[in-house]
Scaffold this active site. Sequence first.
Site, PDB file in Angstrom:
ATOM      1  CE  LYS A   1      -4.287  -1.764   1.996  1.00 54.34           C
ATOM      2  NZ  LYS A   1      -5.080  -1.833   3.123  1.00 54.34           N
TER       3      LYS A   1
ATOM      4  CE  LYS B   1      -6.803  -8.584  -4.231  1.00 58.88           C
ATOM      5  NZ  LYS B   1      -6.483  -7.904  -3.329  1.00 58.88           N
TER       6      LYS B   1
ATOM      7  CE  LYS C   1     -13.600  -2.820  -2.781  1.00 58.12           C
ATOM      8  NZ  LYS C   1     -13.393  -2.616  -0.851  1.00 58.12           N
TER       9      LYS C   1
HETATM   10  P1  ADP Z   1      -9.695  -5.046  -2.264  1.00 60.80           P
HETATM   11  O1  ADP Z   1      -8.767  -5.243  -2.750  1.00 60.80           O
HETATM   12  O2  ADP Z   1     -10.391  -5.120  -3.706  1.00 60.80           O
HETATM   13  O3  ADP Z   1      -9.733  -3.540  -1.999  1.00 60.80           O
HETATM   14  P2  ADP Z   1     -10.720  -5.629   0.327  1.00 60.80           P
HETATM   15  O4  ADP Z   1      -9.812  -5.655   0.534  1.00 60.80           O
HETATM   16  O5  ADP Z   1     -12.221  -4.756   0.695  1.00 60.80           O
HETATM   17  O6  ADP Z   1     -10.877  -5.568  -1.501  1.00 60.80           O
HETATM   18  O7  ADP Z   1     -11.316  -7.751   0.086  1.00 60.80           O
HETATM   19  C1  ADP Z   1     -12.269  -7.905   0.475  1.00 60.80           C
HETATM   20  C2  ADP Z   1     -12.544  -9.184   0.865  1.00 60.80           C
HETATM   21  O8  ADP Z   1     -12.549 -10.026  -0.733  1.00 60.80           O
HETATM   22  C3  ADP Z   1     -11.080 -10.266   1.733  1.00 60.80           C
HETATM   23  O9  ADP Z   1     -11.495 -11.126   1.973  1.00 60.80           O
HETATM   24  C4  ADP Z   1     -10.406  -9.996   0.308  1.00 60.80           C
HETATM   25  O10 ADP Z   1      -9.425 -11.418   0.630  1.00 60.80           O
HETATM   26  C5  ADP Z   1     -11.445 -10.923  -0.721  1.00 60.80           C
HETATM   27  N1  ADP Z   1     -10.849  -9.810  -2.209  1.00 60.80           N
HETATM   28  C6  ADP Z   1     -10.976  -9.376  -2.711  1.00 60.80           C
HETATM   29  N2  ADP Z   1     -10.784  -8.997  -3.692  1.00 60.80           N
HETATM   30  C7  ADP Z   1     -10.064 -10.700  -4.581  1.00 60.80           C
HETATM   31  C8  ADP Z   1      -9.535 -10.974  -5.483  1.00 60.80           C
HETATM   32  N3  ADP Z   1      -9.478  -9.971  -6.411  1.00 60.80           N
HETATM   33  N4  ADP Z   1     -10.005 -12.560  -5.428  1.00 60.80           N
HETATM   34  C9  ADP Z   1     -10.190 -12.831  -4.467  1.00 60.80           C
HETATM   35  N5  ADP Z   1     -10.743 -12.314  -3.288  1.00 60.80           N
HETATM   36  C10 ADP Z   1     -10.893 -11.087  -3.268  1.00 60.80           C
END
Ligand code: ADP
Length: 325
Positions: free
Chosen positions: A111, A191, A194
């Site tokens: 980050k 991956k 957001k």
């Molecule tokens: P982002 O990476 O989009 O900010 P979050 O950190 O809010 O997503 O993740 C919320 C949940 O969704 C977590 O349990 C995270 O591991 C899962 N998650 C987020 N992106 C993915 C992805 N591309 N593949 C699998 N799981 C994901």
Amino acid sequence: MRRSLSGIQPSGKLHIGNYFGAVRQYIALQEECDAFYFIADYHAMTTVTNPDEMAANCHDVAAGLVALGLDPEKATLFRQSDVPEVAELTWLLSVVTPVGLMERCHAYKDKVAQGTVASMGLFGYPILMAADILIYDSNVVPVGQDQKQHLEVTRDIAGSFNFQYDSEVFILPEPYILPDVAVVPGLDGRKMSKSYGNVIEIFGDAKETEKRIKRMKTDSTPVEEPKDPDTCSVFALFRLMASADEREEMAKRYREGGVGYGDVKKRIVELFFETFCEARERRQELESNPEMLREIYAEGGRRARAKAREVLERAREAAGIGRGL
Ligand code: ADP
Ligand code: TRP
């Protein structure tokens, strides 16, 4: 009954990576566990600095979870900040957490590399996450692969506290990560996240969603050439939503050659709307009933808080806090 617990940050719109990687597992586990799920607004403070945006995102993610099938009759749904006990537990855990353990966490480094301010909050993020998990005596934590290290850290911290105070205050939780969906790729092959702007939003505008899927990045292998389904991110998105038969058939066509990416993308668009059409309708209905969501969260917060107080008290007692006067 075992407790499943997970949190999701209100840092943007829900996307299909969130759904297949985590939310679908939340929903499955609500049938067999005492399920606790929350909107991690304290965590999101590390990246969301506009208060109106924070409030809007909390509402949005909450409505999205309910629309996708989280059932407030079966699961306890709440907002992290409605249980301020978690902040106190974070302190109790901080004093048994070596700095080196935090320094090894990838999420912090990633980050900061992407431009997030290197605050102490961001650095100590995994301790708050450990508190979230430990304060509800959680057994199983459904998350995507990117959170695996945080689960390991949580177990380390719980072990340190138990050892330091020669107690069994905390239960060591198990991650629940399905290998098939551990990392959902985004529209650029990285991956889906957001923060990369490469997502397919679950509740986004229909036309825009279709356009985004069709613009997905691909290599220039000609239609007639064989392709490898195991390394193709277009196939990876297709397989999430296709039936087992359709998946096999498509994998075969990939290997034989003759499939164009354009056709697969068209099919992904159809599958997306088939998979999420009900949730998208429900999401609209919820929009007209904000009071219902507020009630769900108020009730969830009360239930979660009662449990949190009990566990926090155990930790305070073990450390000799609040005694002796
Ligand atoms: P982002 O990476 O989009 O900010 P979050 O950190 O809010 O997503 O993740 C919320 C949940 O969704 C977590 O349990 C995270 O591991 C899962 N998650 C987020 N992106 C993915 C992805 N591309 N593949 C699998 N799981 C994901
Ligand atoms: N760190 C998680 C994420 O970024 C969100 C989260 C906060 C969480 N507290 C948690 C997940 C507790 C599981 C359990 O996705």
